[in-house]
Design a protein around this motif. Structure first.
Motif, PDB file in Angstrom:
ATOM      1  N   UNK A 112       0.845  -1.198   0.000  1.00  0.00           N
ATOM      2  CA  UNK A 112       0.000   0.000   0.000  1.00  0.00           C
ATOM      3  C   UNK A 112       0.882   1.250   0.000  1.00  0.00           C
ATOM      4  N   UNK A 113       0.328   2.378  -0.367  1.00  0.00           N
ATOM      5  CA  UNK A 113       1.092   3.623  -0.451  1.00  0.00           C
ATOM      6  C   UNK A 113       1.510   4.146   0.928  1.00  0.00           C
ATOM      7  N   UNK A 114       0.799   3.750   1.959  1.00  0.00           N
ATOM      8  CA  UNK A 114       1.055   4.322   3.284  1.00  0.00           C
ATOM      9  C   UNK A 114       1.964   3.456   4.152  1.00  0.00           C
ATOM     10  N   UNK A 115       3.088   2.971   3.593  1.00  0.00           N
ATOM     11  CA  UNK A 115       4.001   2.147   4.389  1.00  0.00           C
ATOM     12  C   UNK A 115       5.315   2.876   4.636  1.00  0.00           C
ATOM     13  N   UNK A 116       5.952   2.515   5.747  1.00  0.00           N
ATOM     14  CA  UNK A 116       7.261   3.031   6.106  1.00  0.00           C
ATOM     15  C   UNK A 116       8.285   1.953   5.760  1.00  0.00           C
ATOM     16  N   UNK A 117       8.817   2.002   4.522  1.00  0.00           N
ATOM     17  CA  UNK A 117       9.749   0.965   4.060  1.00  0.00           C
ATOM     18  C   UNK A 117      10.977   0.857   4.951  1.00  0.00           C
ATOM     19  N   UNK A 118      11.440   1.967   5.488  1.00  0.00           N
ATOM     20  CA  UNK A 118      12.630   1.949   6.344  1.00  0.00           C
ATOM     21  C   UNK A 118      12.378   1.202   7.647  1.00  0.00           C
ATOM     22  N   UNK A 119      11.126   1.051   8.049  1.00  0.00           N
ATOM     23  CA  UNK A 119      10.799   0.381   9.303  1.00  0.00           C
ATOM     24  C   UNK A 119      10.403  -1.077   9.159  1.00  0.00           C
ATOM     25  N   UNK A 120      10.534  -1.653   7.962  1.00  0.00           N
ATOM     26  CA  UNK A 120      10.142  -3.044   7.744  1.00  0.00           C
ATOM     27  C   UNK A 120      11.061  -3.975   8.530  1.00  0.00           C
ATOM     28  N   UNK A 121      10.468  -4.937   9.225  1.00  0.00           N
ATOM     29  CA  UNK A 121      11.208  -5.940   9.994  1.00  0.00           C
ATOM     30  C   UNK A 121      10.835  -7.319   9.468  1.00  0.00           C
ATOM     31  N   UNK A 122      11.829  -8.209   9.415  1.00  0.00           N
ATOM     32  CA  UNK A 122      11.597  -9.582   8.974  1.00  0.00           C
ATOM     33  C   UNK A 122      12.202 -10.533   9.996  1.00  0.00           C
ATOM     34  N   UNK A 123      11.400 -11.491  10.463  1.00  0.00           N
ATOM     35  CA  UNK A 123      11.854 -12.482  11.436  1.00  0.00           C
ATOM     36  C   UNK A 123      11.562 -13.866  10.863  1.00  0.00           C
ATOM     37  N   UNK A 124      12.570 -14.745  10.910  1.00  0.00           N
ATOM     38  CA  UNK A 124      12.417 -16.111  10.411  1.00  0.00           C
ATOM     39  C   UNK A 124      12.505 -17.062  11.588  1.00  0.00           C
ATOM     40  N   UNK A 125      11.405 -17.780  11.859  1.00  0.00           N
ATOM     41  CA  UNK A 125      11.360 -18.690  13.004  1.00  0.00           C
ATOM     42  C   UNK A 125      10.484 -19.891  12.657  1.00  0.00           C
ATOM     43  N   UNK A 126      10.992 -21.080  12.957  1.00  0.00           N
ATOM     44  CA  UNK A 126      10.244 -22.326  12.739  1.00  0.00           C
ATOM     45  C   UNK A 126       9.713 -22.465  11.309  1.00  0.00           C
ATOM     46  N   UNK A 127      10.509 -22.041  10.337  1.00  0.00           N
ATOM     47  CA  UNK A 127      10.115 -22.194   8.944  1.00  0.00           C
ATOM     48  C   UNK A 127       9.099 -21.182   8.450  1.00  0.00           C
ATOM     49  N   UNK A 128       8.819 -20.147   9.244  1.00  0.00           N
ATOM     50  CA  UNK A 128       7.873 -19.108   8.834  1.00  0.00           C
ATOM     51  C   UNK A 128       8.588 -17.764   8.846  1.00  0.00           C
ATOM     52  N   UNK A 129       8.542 -17.059   7.717  1.00  0.00           N
ATOM     53  CA  UNK A 129       9.085 -15.716   7.618  1.00  0.00           C
ATOM     54  C   UNK A 129       7.950 -14.736   7.881  1.00  0.00           C
ATOM     55  N   UNK A 130       8.092 -13.920   8.930  1.00  0.00           N
ATOM     56  CA  UNK A 130       7.087 -12.917   9.271  1.00  0.00           C
ATOM     57  C   UNK A 130       7.656 -11.543   8.974  1.00  0.00           C
TER      58      UNK A 130
END
Length: 148
Positions: A112-130
């Protein structure tokens, strides 16, 4: 019919998959798919949902090494690429059945247009990327995202 079964959700899911296949075919035929997308051998499944202050994308990546996952926010899209390798060699024998998917994968999500790309976080745990994508008022620039 159980009270948890919702045929409308199944129809919507099928429609989204058909739309995705048609979009992919159009992109490939018009030369808009990247080389990475063209050589993707499997497509991990994903759930997308929204909270008050962020968007969440969860991708199932069982058997994928964290080091083989890359994410990038670019041109209003979140790009997720990686590879799942076969770890076992069938030395002295031959596989009789291989149902699991292996090889490179690629997913592209419109942000969406209203996102803060610099604040994106990615966590990989138990085979799931969140992937957590914070909301904001103005569009942002392209950034790389580190998987934790």
């Amino acid at each position: 019919m159980s009270k948890h079964h919702n045929p409308w959700m199944e129809i919507q899911s099928m429609r989204e998959e058909i739309d995705r296949i048609m979009d992919d075919a159009r992109d490939w035929s018009m030369g808009r798919a990247s080389d990475r997308d063209r050589f993707a051998l499997w497509r991990p499944v994903a759930d997308l949902y929204e909270t008050v202050d962020q968007y969440i994308i969860e991708l199932e990546l069982p058997g994928v090494d964290q080091e083989k996952i890359s994410l990038e926010s670019k041109g209003g899209h979140l790009l997720v690429h990686g590879e799942k390798r076969i770890e076992k060699e069938a030395t002295g024998s031959a596989y009789q059945l291989v149902e699991r998917s292996y090889g490179p994968f690629s997913r592209k999500f419109q942000l969406p247009r209203n996102v803060d790309s610099a604040g994106i976080k990615a966590v990989f745990k138990n085979g799931v990327l969140t992937v957590s994508i914070p909301k904001k008022d103005t569009p942002s620039k392209s950034v790389s995202i580190k998987v934790e």
